[in-house]
Design a protein around this motif. Structure first.
Motif, mmCIF file in Angstrom:
data_model
loop_
_atom_site.group_PDB
_atom_site.id
_atom_site.type_symbol
_atom_site.label_atom_id
_atom_site.label_comp_id
_atom_site.label_asym_id
_atom_site.label_seq_id
_atom_site.Cartn_x
_atom_site.Cartn_y
_atom_site.Cartn_z
ATOM 1 N N SER A 172 7.883 6.888 12.131
ATOM 2 C CA SER A 172 7.925 7.673 13.370
ATOM 3 C C SER A 172 6.701 8.532 13.650
ATOM 4 N N ASN A 173 5.927 8.916 12.648
ATOM 5 C CA ASN A 173 4.784 9.783 12.903
ATOM 6 C C ASN A 173 3.798 9.715 11.746
ATOM 7 N N THR A 174 2.628 10.312 11.947
ATOM 8 C CA THR A 174 1.563 10.231 10.950
ATOM 9 C C THR A 174 1.952 10.946 9.663
ATOM 10 N N THR A 175 2.688 12.054 9.768
ATOM 11 C CA THR A 175 3.157 12.739 8.562
ATOM 12 C C THR A 175 3.988 11.799 7.698
ATOM 13 N N SER A 176 4.875 11.060 8.340
ATOM 14 C CA SER A 176 5.719 10.113 7.608
ATOM 15 C C SER A 176 4.890 8.979 7.011
ATOM 16 N N VAL A 177 3.883 8.517 7.757
ATOM 17 C CA VAL A 177 2.989 7.473 7.232
ATOM 18 C C VAL A 177 2.404 7.921 5.897
ATOM 19 N N ARG A 178 1.909 9.134 5.855
ATOM 20 C CA ARG A 178 1.237 9.614 4.646
ATOM 21 C C ARG A 178 2.220 9.893 3.514
ATOM 22 N N GLN A 179 3.450 10.263 3.863
ATOM 23 C CA GLN A 179 4.464 10.430 2.827
ATOM 24 C C GLN A 179 4.827 9.081 2.203
ATOM 25 N N TRP A 180 4.938 8.046 3.029
ATOM 26 C CA TRP A 180 5.173 6.695 2.494
ATOM 27 C C TRP A 180 4.036 6.299 1.536
ATOM 28 N N ILE A 181 2.799 6.539 1.967
ATOM 29 C CA ILE A 181 1.656 6.153 1.138
ATOM 30 C C ILE A 181 1.673 6.918 -0.181
ATOM 31 N N GLU A 182 1.964 8.210 -0.136
ATOM 32 C CA GLU A 182 2.047 9.010 -1.363
ATOM 33 C C GLU A 182 3.119 8.467 -2.298
ATOM 34 N N GLU A 183 4.282 8.116 -1.747
ATOM 35 C CA GLU A 183 5.377 7.588 -2.576
ATOM 36 C C GLU A 183 5.015 6.227 -3.172
ATOM 37 N N LEU A 184 4.371 5.374 -2.396
ATOM 38 C CA LEU A 184 3.956 4.060 -2.910
ATOM 39 C C LEU A 184 2.961 4.220 -4.058
ATOM 40 N N GLU A 185 2.019 5.151 -3.907
ATOM 41 C CA GLU A 185 1.027 5.372 -4.963
ATOM 42 C C GLU A 185 1.652 6.022 -6.192
ATOM 43 N N ARG A 186 2.654 6.889 -5.965
ATOM 44 C CA ARG A 186 3.292 7.598 -7.085
ATOM 45 C C ARG A 186 4.244 6.710 -7.868
ATOM 46 N N CYS A 187 4.957 5.834 -7.161
ATOM 47 C CA CYS A 187 6.063 5.103 -7.798
ATOM 48 C C CYS A 187 5.736 3.657 -8.166
ATOM 49 N N THR A 188 4.668 3.086 -7.581
ATOM 50 C CA THR A 188 4.356 1.683 -7.862
ATOM 51 C C THR A 188 2.932 1.538 -8.386
ATOM 52 N N ASN A 189 2.607 0.322 -8.802
ATOM 53 C CA ASN A 189 1.267 0.041 -9.319
ATOM 54 C C ASN A 189 0.266 -0.275 -8.204
ATOM 55 N N LEU A 190 0.684 -0.202 -6.932
ATOM 56 C CA LEU A 190 -0.215 -0.502 -5.834
ATOM 57 C C LEU A 190 -1.358 0.511 -5.806
ATOM 58 N N THR A 191 -2.577 0.004 -5.599
ATOM 59 C CA THR A 191 -3.752 0.866 -5.600
ATOM 60 C C THR A 191 -4.071 1.334 -4.184
ATOM 61 N N GLU A 192 -4.976 2.279 -4.099
ATOM 62 C CA GLU A 192 -5.401 2.806 -2.801
ATOM 63 C C GLU A 192 -5.954 1.698 -1.911
ATOM 64 N N ASP A 193 -6.630 0.719 -2.524
ATOM 65 C CA ASP A 193 -7.222 -0.381 -1.752
ATOM 66 C C ASP A 193 -6.178 -1.362 -1.233
ATOM 67 N N GLU A 194 -4.964 -1.287 -1.759
ATOM 68 C CA GLU A 194 -3.911 -2.221 -1.333
ATOM 69 C C GLU A 194 -2.974 -1.611 -0.293
ATOM 70 N N ILE A 195 -3.143 -0.322 -0.008
ATOM 71 C CA ILE A 195 -2.249 0.364 0.934
ATOM 72 C C ILE A 195 -3.083 0.882 2.104
ATOM 73 N N GLY A 196 -2.693 0.529 3.323
ATOM 74 C CA GLY A 196 -3.449 0.931 4.497
ATOM 75 C C GLY A 196 -2.669 1.850 5.416
ATOM 76 N N GLU A 197 -3.390 2.759 6.063
ATOM 77 C CA GLU A 197 -2.812 3.607 7.106
ATOM 78 C C GLU A 197 -3.275 3.094 8.462
ATOM 79 N N TYR A 198 -2.320 2.833 9.355
ATOM 80 C CA TYR A 198 -2.651 2.384 10.709
ATOM 81 C C TYR A 198 -2.001 3.370 11.670
ATOM 82 N N SER A 199 -2.817 4.313 12.136
ATOM 83 C CA SER A 199 -2.286 5.401 12.948
ATOM 84 C C SER A 199 -3.306 5.756 14.024
ATOM 85 N N GLY A 200 -3.099 6.900 14.675
ATOM 86 C CA GLY A 200 -4.057 7.349 15.672
ATOM 87 C C GLY A 200 -5.399 7.720 15.063
ATOM 88 N N GLU A 201 -5.440 7.930 13.740
ATOM 89 C CA GLU A 201 -6.660 8.381 13.076
ATOM 90 C C GLU A 201 -7.358 7.292 12.274
#
Length: 563
Positions: free
Chosen positions: A241-270
């Motif tokens: 629903s919003n950019t704050t939520s986008v970044r919370q998803w990314i933080e959780e993916l990085e914290r809980c899984t082996n996915l690296t920063e290069d494997e997770i993308g943000e697609y937002s207004g910024e």
């Protein structure tokens, strides 16, 4: 004492629940499996049994016999003549049509039924004319696979929800593993109900792969989404629903899984990052330069070979994303939400295009198990001063609601509540920016609105979570997908008319488990003797259905209260 006699079942498929009955709350939860709460005055709550509520119950495994047996147990008198037959008829339509991939042509799908007369009837339906249906057997119709979503949507509208067994493409493979250790060195593990939600979403024998998981805020819907991703091992698009939520998803993916920063993308207004797991906002997907112009970013659905699309806060799904979703029915789809209530009435489109309800756990059950906080809900009736009352009296209907909502006396009421909850993390939530600005000045607390830069929002949320900022004033931007685990008090000063969805989300801000007695407080400030009271009753209908009771307190001008 059991629930017998707590309800009056009527021929029009409405059920009246006697709130004075000793076990009315238990009866209400049982009704909520196959009926929707539509009115909640103090004496009797009105539930409505609809085709959609029955079909969602069927998707969760309920049968006509189960539902009719429950109605007999709950009812004070005999079930009206004809109602049992009507329930059986509506439920018999669930699964009467099934959809399969074509063995002859991979570009086709097959609509199958054991009732050839039904297929004859569908061939003549005006709403299906453009889908090029043709008879390929006594029990089969076929059409091009590109019509898969449109066909399901129209069949649901016609009263024949189709079971989709046409399968899904696997998408690009992606190796995803849970991290061995979580916070505080504790190995990461799914809770039992999260495991069950993933299992029910996946289904058996081709029956899973699309649908909605309904859990309250704070129960770990994000974790369920990540667990489905881990189970399917494929590239995934996550919409929220919003950019704050986008970044919370990314933080959780990085914290809980082996996915690296290069494997997770943000697609937002910024940012415009398209990576194996991409997290985007609904707003960016529906962005266009002018009204009527093309959607500039809708091609994100086709940017990679996604094997899964997760729709976070699926009750907020915009109409253009429904349209795009109709075109990608061969991709697995998971909806996550705290409530299937949509203010635009498009629950049927969620059902047909995202999928049926696959899993739901009552809020009160999670509370009893300690996974979410217990909440004391209070409606505080705040009087208007004589001058404000005079202006309210002579205003038009819409202006009456606004004046009641921004009643200046609410500022003093909110201040007294802050004094009563010193040391707690308090959210003051409202609809009108002028009112919130005045509260910010009076209470000496920062304000977050839609105009607050994303970086500043993040800093304020972080300070609140760290405990250095005890009070935060927020507009509707904080209604959804904002992680504030230490918020234990919410003061709602104004809202969007009678939005049940909004009330559920706002209470959800304080549901995360708390240290100690695991308790939170939700206050809604309502101007006494005003139109706002009527809307407040509508707003809390969904929460009433979940078993939450509101006590009403009357504020006196002196600040004293009368319960």
């Amino acid at each position: 004492m059991n629930e017998t006699g707590s309800c009056i079942v009527r021929r029009d498929r409405t059920v009246l629940l006697d709130c004075a009955h000793p076990n009315s709350q238990t009866a209400g939860r049982k009704l909520g499996v196959f009926a929707e709460l539509v009115k909640s005055p103090p004496a009797y709550h009105t539930y409505q049994i609809t085709p959609l509520t029955l079909w969602n119950a069927a998707a969760l495994g309920a049968t006509a016999d189960n539902i009719i047996e429950q109605l007999h147990k709950l009812s004070r008198w005999d079930i009206p003549a004809g109602l049992e037959e009507e329930i059986r008829l509506l439920l018999s339509r669930y699964g009467k049509l099934t959809l399969h991939s074509s063995a002859r042509d991979p570009g086709d799908i097959v609509l199958r039924s054991e009732d050839p007369l039904l297929l004859d009837e569908l061939m003549g339906c005006k709403g299906l004319e453009g889908m090029e249906l043709c008879r390929t057997g006594a029990l089969d119709l076929s059409c091009k696979a590109v019509f898969r979503g449109d066909l399901k949507q129209e069949l649901t509208r016609l009263g024949y929800p189709v079971l989709d067994y046409a399968g899904y493409h696997e998408g690009q493979a992606l190796q995803v593993k849970w991290r061995g250790e979580g916070e505080y060195g504790i190995p990461f593990r799914l809770r039992n109900y999260q495991q069950e939600a993933v299992k029910q979403f996946q289904g058996t024998v081709g029956s899973g792969g699309s649908g909605v998981v309904v859990l309250p805020c704070g129960a770990g819907k994000t974790v369920v989404g990540m667990a489905v991703l881990e189970a399917l091992q494929c590239e995934t698009l996550i919409l929220t629903s919003n950019t704050t939520s986008v970044r919370q998803w990314i933080e959780e993916l990085e914290r809980c899984t082996n996915l690296t920063e290069d494997e997770i993308g943000e697609y937002s207004g910024e940012k415009r990052q398209v990576r194996p797991v991409t997290v985007a906002t609904y707003q960016i997907l529906t962005h266009r330069r002018s009204k009527g112009g093309p959607f500039l970013h809708m091609n994100l659905f086709n940017e990679r070979n996604w094997g899964l699309i997760i729709y976070d806060e699926v009750h907020l799904l915009p109409a253009p994303v429904f349209r795009a979703t109709a075109d990608i029915q061969a991709t697995r789809r998971l909806g996550l939400t705290a409530t299937l209530v949509r203010e635009d009435g498009r629950e049927g489109d969620v059902f047909s295009l995202i999928g049926p309800k696959r899993y739901e756990l009552p809020w009160k059950v999670l509370e009893q198990q300690g996974w979410i906080a217990s909440v004391e809900c209070t409606e505080m009736l705040v009087p208007m001063n004589p001058e404000w009352r005079r202006e309210y009296t002579y205003a038009g209907k819409r202006e009456k609601f606004r004046l009641a909502a921004v009643n200046p006396a609410k500022i003093d009421a909110a201040s007294r509540l802050l004094e009563a909850h010193q040391g707690a993390g308090v959210l003051v939530i409202g609809q009108y920016l002028e009112q919130l600005t005045q509260l910010s000045a009076a209470l000496g607390a920062p304000l977050i609105t839609g105009k607050t830069p994303q970086r500043e929002r993040g800093e304020l949320y972080a300070a609140f979570n760290e405990g250095t900022l005890p009070v935060l004033i927020v507009s509707k931007v904080a209604n959804f997908a904002v992680n504030l685990p230490d918020a234990s008090v919410a003061i709602e000063v104004s809202g969007a008319f009678g939005s049940r969805q909004e009330e559920a989300q706002r209470l959800g801000r304080i549901l995360r488990p708390k240290a100690g007695e695991n308790k939170a407080y939700f206050y809604t400030l309502v101007s006494g003797d005003s139109r706002e009271q009527e809307f407040a009753r509508q707003r809390r209908m969904f929460l009433t259905e979940q078993g939450y009771e509101y006590q009403v307190r009357v504020e006196q001008p002196s600040g004293e209260e009368m319960t």
